[in-house]
Write an enzyme that holds these catalytic residues in place. Structure first.
Site, mmCIF file in Angstrom:
data_model
loop_
_atom_site.group_PDB
_atom_site.id
_atom_site.type_symbol
_atom_site.label_atom_id
_atom_site.label_comp_id
_atom_site.label_asym_id
_atom_site.label_seq_id
_atom_site.Cartn_x
_atom_site.Cartn_y
_atom_site.Cartn_z
ATOM 1 C CE LYS A 16 -4.058 1.906 -0.095
ATOM 2 N NZ LYS A 16 -4.816 1.901 -1.360
ATOM 3 C CG ASP A 36 -6.674 -0.728 -2.870
ATOM 4 O OD1 ASP A 36 -5.548 -1.138 -3.186
ATOM 5 O OD2 ASP A 36 -6.986 0.474 -2.929
ATOM 6 C CG ASP A 38 -5.098 -10.948 10.401
ATOM 7 O OD1 ASP A 38 -5.839 -11.933 10.213
ATOM 8 O OD2 ASP A 38 -5.049 -10.344 11.488
#
Length: 349
Positions: free
Chosen positions: A184, A217, A241
């Site tokens: 990210k 995403d 996770d």
């Protein structure tokens, strides 16, 4: 609450938020009990690709939320339930291995899985990153309503390189030699940029392994839309996770998913457990799916250098599910005891 991305092949601005919500309930999440779409935002816009719609601000995937079954949330690592245990376990284990596919012939909520093999492994950095526990609350005692909390992520070059080399070595043992790095770095310009830089450097030592770097995403969407393009997915503590739970659900149920928290250098013990954790909300009711625990035992045997014994457990899982002996989470009526007995019978047959 968990976030999901509903991504049809074509974005149509004429669809209302309510229509998309109902499509989610009927399609992607069909067969999941107690599932409902609580809130969904979908802006007006013309027809175009999902990627273009997202880029243009026409579609807001982060505002799609889905309510799951009641009870305590589960995590990919049971150690996360207790911060003290997490710190101790992280120091020992170091990384998490969470196979995202499943050979068990059960129906996946992902309709594409009917004719697409789901076969990927999520490699989770399990000793630092977003779960390092750095930060504090009420740092300046601002009074009622003014409390401040800081939660910091810790990324080290040593930690990043360690998990990435493990992922590349694992990819070399698989049919599809590919490593997908999840990042990210477009929003987290320090830790995740270090992650990206280390990944690029380590990749140079593995010219025989295909690579890609994907924003988390976009990777969530890829799990749903192009699972066949995945083999080994390496990600930070938090990102892995989340993705491991998504992958487990797409394979059919969290109850099917096994995991290994490994200390690759082996001076300390490793930990093997189902992805779903302890599931206290259904304890003692005969509802828990034992397949994730048995699959974790197979990973443990393989780690011990006993691949033949591990294969026997995996074949027992395949035989049991193929016979239709399934718990409720995967559409069956069998109890935990019924499935466990069937697994034992398949092992001794």
């Amino acid at each position: 609450m968990v976030s999901v991305l509903f991504a049809p092949d074509k974005f149509k601005g004429s669809l209302s938020a309510d229509e998309v919500a109902r499509a989610l309930e009927r399609g992607l999440l069909a067969g999941a009990p107690h599932t409902r779409v609580d809130r969904l935002a979908l802006a007006d816009g013309g027809e175009g690709s999902v990627a273009a719609a997202c880029a243009g601000g026409l579609f807001s995937p982060e505002k799609i939320t889905v309510g799951g079954p009641t009870g305590q949330p589960v995590t990919a690592c049971v150690a996360v339930h207790d911060r003290t245990v997490l710190i101790e376990a992280a120091a020992v284990c170091g990384l998490g291995i969470l196979p995202g596919g499943s050979k068990a012939p059960v129906r996946s909520p992902l309709r594409k899985a009917d004719d697409t093999e789901l076969d990927w492994v999520v490699v989770r950095e399990n000793s630092e990153g977003e779960y390092a526990g750095l930060g504090g609350r009420n740092l300046s005692a601002r009074g009622q309503g003014g409390e401040v909390a800081v939660q910091s992520a810790l990324f080290t070059e040593v930690g990043c390189e360690r998990i990435m080399r493990f992922a590349f070595d694992l990819a070399r043992t698989r049919t599809r030699r590919k490593v997908s790095s999840v990042t990210k770095s477009n929003a987290q310009q320090y830790g995740m940029v270090l992650w990206d830089d280390v990944f690029k450097r380590v990749a140079l030592d593995y010219p025989d392994v295909e690579t890609e770097s994907v924003l988390v995403d976009a990777m969530s969407a890829k799990f749903v839309l192009k699972p066949e393009d995945l083999s080994v997915v390496v990600a930070s503590n938090l990102n892995a996770d989340i993705l491991s739970d998504l992958g487990s659900a797409l394979a059919g149920s969290l109850g099917l998913a096994a995991s290994a928290n490994l200390n690759p250098e082996r001076p300390f013990p490793s930990m093997f457990e189902p992805v779903h954790g302890s599931a206290p909300d259904i304890a003692g009711q005969g509802l828990a799916n034992p397949i994730g625990a048995v699959g974790s035992a197979a990973l443990m045997l393989d780690h011990f250098g006993l691949p033949d014994q591990a294969a026997r457990l995996e074949k027992a899982i395949e035989a049991t599910t193929a016979a239709g002996i399934l718990t409720r989470d995967v559409g069956g009526t069998a109890s935990t005891e019924d499935v466990t007995k069937a697994l034992v019978d398949a092992l001794t047959a």
